[in-house]
Design an enzyme around this catalytic site. Structure first.
Site: not given
Ligand code: PSU
Ligand code: MN
Length: 306
Positions: A26, A160
């Site tokens: 990603e 996390k």
């Molecule tokens: N968790 C991490 N690093 C990240 C992300 C999540 O430790 O970079 C990023 C990923 O791309 C994940 C996104 O898909 O955050 C989720 O964002 P949201 O909670 O806004 O859907």
């Protein structure tokens, strides 16, 4: 036939045609998950690890409105350093395409584009999930919705504890998403090997993961799989150490009124600040570890016997 809206590099197109294992990566983790220049160094290194382990890396993003499967060194540098790259989840894909702008894809959007290209294995660091307090805010990442419907196995180091791990696991169950923890009885929490939540299923090898993927999709059970790979012991930040830091980052976020798609990038950045960079070191270590596993799963899944 390749989907007409996608642009593949020659390397990825050839690999997919020949049945060579391919691993998707990603780009939100690059543009919104880590600071420059560690982000571009990590992205480049991880592509190298996947190649060393017998698979072809395909980092996914939208550049100038074109969904791209596989990127050049210049593309990675742009995503890492350009100020104007939108964080793109599934609902944002139509907007960046229509407007011809740059987008860094989240787990959800990357899964969707990977599936359109025919890639079945995807490596990242951490998944989105159900945020703490979602009972009030309804903040549930679209990563979960996508895992419920798109046929890609996502390798991560778990979830996390900026999220509600228990509610995230419950939601994955509701959505019919298998959760496989590699080599541990506990579901991992990204920086830490432990989370206080039992592994829904434990597996030991990449071959076992590939067999579950194969069985799921041959049964016609659409949707993804979560492959949770605990951070190596030598790199982990123990849960009791990172716990208070996460609480502080969450309190800072609330005080600043940050929410919605800005929540996860803010929290990641704030945790790097509070830990003086230690969380970034752990984050990079776990992505490397996931890259090795992801390449092995892609190799197993590409075996001619499947
Ligand atoms: N968790 C991490 N690093 C990240 C992300 C999540 O430790 O970079 C990023 C990923 O791309 C994940 C996104 O898909 O955050 C989720 O964002 P949201 O909670 O806004 O859907
Ligand atoms: Mn959200």
């Amino acid at each position: 036939m390749t989907h007409p809206l996608l642009t593949l590099t020659d390397e990825v197109a050839t690999a997919l045609r020949d049945g060579t294992p391919v691993v998707a990566l990603e780009s939100t983790i690059i543009s919104h998950g880590m600071p420059y220049p560690q982000n571009v160094a990590m992205a480049t290194e991880v592509e190298g690890i996947i190649r060393e382990h017998g698979a072809v890396p395909a980092t996914i993003a939208v550049l100038g409105g074109r969904p791209r499967i596989g990127l050049s060194a210049d593309d990675l540098e742009l995503l890492a350093s350009h100020g104007d790259v939108t964080k793109v989840s599934v609902r944002d894909l139509p907007l960046v395409l229509a407007r011809g702008t740059h987008g860094a894809t989240t787990v959800a959007a990357t899964m969707r584009l990977a599936a359109l290209a025919g890639i079945r294995v995807f490596v990242t660091g951490g998944l989105g999930g159900v945020h703490r307090g979602a009972q009030q805010t309804f903040d549930v990442s679209a990563d979960l919705t996508e895992l419920g419907r798109t046929n890609v196995a996502v390798v991560s180091a778990g979830v996390k504890s900026i999220l509600d791990i228990g509610l995230t696991l419950e939601t994955l169950e509701t959505l019919g998403v298998p959760v496989l923890v590699v080599g541990s009885d506990e579901f991992p929490s990204f920086y830490s090997r432990s989370s206080g939540h039992a592994a829904p299923n434990r597996v030991e090898t990449a071959a076992e993961v590939a067999a579950v993927m194969d069985a799921k999709w041959r049964l016609g059970l659409d949707g993804g799989l979560v492959v949770a790979n605990p951070i190596p012991e030598a790199d982990e930040i123990p849960a009791d150490e990172i716990g208070g830091i996460i609480e502080q980052a969450l309190a800072d976020m609330d005080r600043l009124g940050i929410h919605g798609k800005d929540a996860t990038p803010y929290l990641l950045g704030r945790i790097v600040e509070i830990t003086g960079g230690a969380s970034l070191t752990a984050n990079i270590a776990l992505v490397r570890h996931n890259a090795r596993l992801g390449a092995a799963i892609a190799r197993e899944f590409a075996r001619p016997s499947r």
